[in-house]
Design an enzyme around this catalytic site. Structure first.
Site, mmCIF file in Angstrom:
data_model
loop_
_atom_site.group_PDB
_atom_site.id
_atom_site.type_symbol
_atom_site.label_atom_id
_atom_site.label_comp_id
_atom_site.label_asym_id
_atom_site.label_seq_id
_atom_site.Cartn_x
_atom_site.Cartn_y
_atom_site.Cartn_z
ATOM 1 C CD GLU A 98 -4.188 3.997 6.884
ATOM 2 O OE1 GLU A 98 -4.424 3.786 8.094
ATOM 3 O OE2 GLU A 98 -3.051 4.232 6.453
ATOM 4 N N GLY A 130 -10.883 -10.318 11.260
ATOM 5 C CA GLY A 130 -11.628 -9.952 12.455
ATOM 6 C C GLY A 130 -12.307 -8.596 12.323
ATOM 7 C CE1 TYR A 131 -12.251 -5.502 17.389
ATOM 8 C CE2 TYR A 131 -10.296 -6.454 16.384
ATOM 9 C CZ TYR A 131 -10.970 -6.018 17.499
ATOM 10 O OH TYR A 131 -10.378 -6.091 18.729
ATOM 11 C CD1 TRP A 139 0.296 0.526 3.374
ATOM 12 C CD2 TRP A 139 -0.271 -1.622 3.134
ATOM 13 N NE1 TRP A 139 0.745 -0.141 4.482
ATOM 14 C CE2 TRP A 139 0.401 -1.469 4.364
ATOM 15 C CE3 TRP A 139 -0.735 -2.883 2.758
ATOM 16 C CZ2 TRP A 139 0.640 -2.546 5.225
ATOM 17 C CZ3 TRP A 139 -0.500 -3.949 3.607
ATOM 18 C CH2 TRP A 139 0.183 -3.769 4.831
ATOM 19 N NE ARG A 140 4.731 2.219 4.841
ATOM 20 C CZ ARG A 140 5.608 2.304 5.843
ATOM 21 N NH1 ARG A 140 6.911 2.348 5.567
ATOM 22 N NH2 ARG A 140 5.197 2.352 7.102
ATOM 23 C CE1 TYR A 185 -3.659 7.253 11.248
ATOM 24 C CE2 TYR A 185 -5.193 5.499 10.648
ATOM 25 C CZ TYR A 185 -3.923 6.051 10.607
ATOM 26 O OH TYR A 185 -2.932 5.416 9.914
#
Length: 274
Positions: free
Chosen positions: A42, A86-87, A29-30, A125
């Site tokens: 992110e 997860g999440y 992703w960079r 953020y």
């Protein structure tokens, strides 16, 4: 309040950037400035270790290469590819955010953090990070590795330091010529710090240990989503038997997933939501 002279700021920047030149990390992703791909990274990196994210990120972009492809995909496919991170609500937020970008912005991500925050599940953020990493905007933001750096350098003897005391320092020391690289450098320095010294984030007023996974509702929620990823409907009793998680915990986890729209109920049976 910490006072910094111009020479203090220059020395601090050189320390951080020097480490980055010598030991900066490489992540896929960079290598992009695509705001969609950066948003995916992110969302995946929230509370998930980078080594687990890399293969998931690459697989995700192979299946959903842009916001429209993701927006058009059924939620069951989205959650199926998210399994292991997860999440799961993060996947739902990402799905909904891309629907909104396609519908309201013609598939083009806004550059301004305030506009990005209008998207579902995008907090301060994430909005600032996408704006900076995709569009080189010198936004001021903080996450765990950045927090570690500023606590280590500027609050060595303090306790319970709130982010409100760190953010002015982040603002004063940011490299406005290349904020994207600057924040990557901060994150890498913070990640390295945690390997060498006691976690500086313990000095933060916002520090808390992550709860144990085994036996948690998080574990049960993930098990339900994985179980319902196969075709057909299932009862909670069937899910409990399949996952070997006690029925009451499965039931409580299912209630939360229902409230978030991640799963749907028809009588006694459940499936992934639309």
């Amino acid at each position: 309040m910490v006072e910094l002279s111009p020479s203090d700021i220059s020395a601090f920047q050189e320390t951080i950037l020097g480490h980055f030149r010598e030991s900066g990390r490489s992540f896929p992703w960079r290598e992009t400035r695509d705001p969609y791909a950066i948003l995916v990274s992110e969302m995946m990196l929230q509370q998930t270790q980078t080594e687990r994210v890399v293969p998931k990120y690459l697989a995700w972009l192979a299946s959903f290469p842009d916001a429209k492809t993701l927006a058009d995909a059924p939620l069951s496919d989205v959650l199926g590819l998210w399994v292991g991170l997860g999440y799961n609500r993060r996947a739902r937020f990402l799905h909904e955010a891309c629907k909104r970008v396609v519908r309201d912005f013609g598939g083009i991500f806004p550059q301004d953090p305030e506009r990005l925050r209008e998207l579902p599940g995008i907090g301060p953020y994430t909005a600032s990070a996408v704006s900076t990493f995709a569009f080189d905007k010198p936004n001021v933001f903080i996450e765990t590795n950045i927090r570690s750096v500023f606590l280590f350098f500027f609050f060595p003897d303090a306790e319970s330091v709130p982010d409100s005391e760190l953010l002015p320092l982040i603002s004063r020391t940011i490299d406005v010529r290349d904020p994207r690289s600057w924040y990557y450098a901060l994150m890498d320095y913070g990640a390295e710090l945690k390997k060498k010294v006691k976690n500086p984030n313990r000095k933060s007023a916002h520090y808390s240990k992550q709860s144990k996974f085994d036996g948690s509702l998080r574990q049960a929620r993930g098990a339900i989503v994985r179980s319902l990823g196969s075709p057909g409907r299932k009862t909670l009793a069937e899910i409990a038997a399949e996952t070997e998680i006690d029925y009451e915990r499965i039931k409580k986890a299912a209630e939360g997933l229902l409230a978030e729209g991640l799963i749907e109920r028809n009588g006694d049976t459940y499936r992934i939501g639309d």
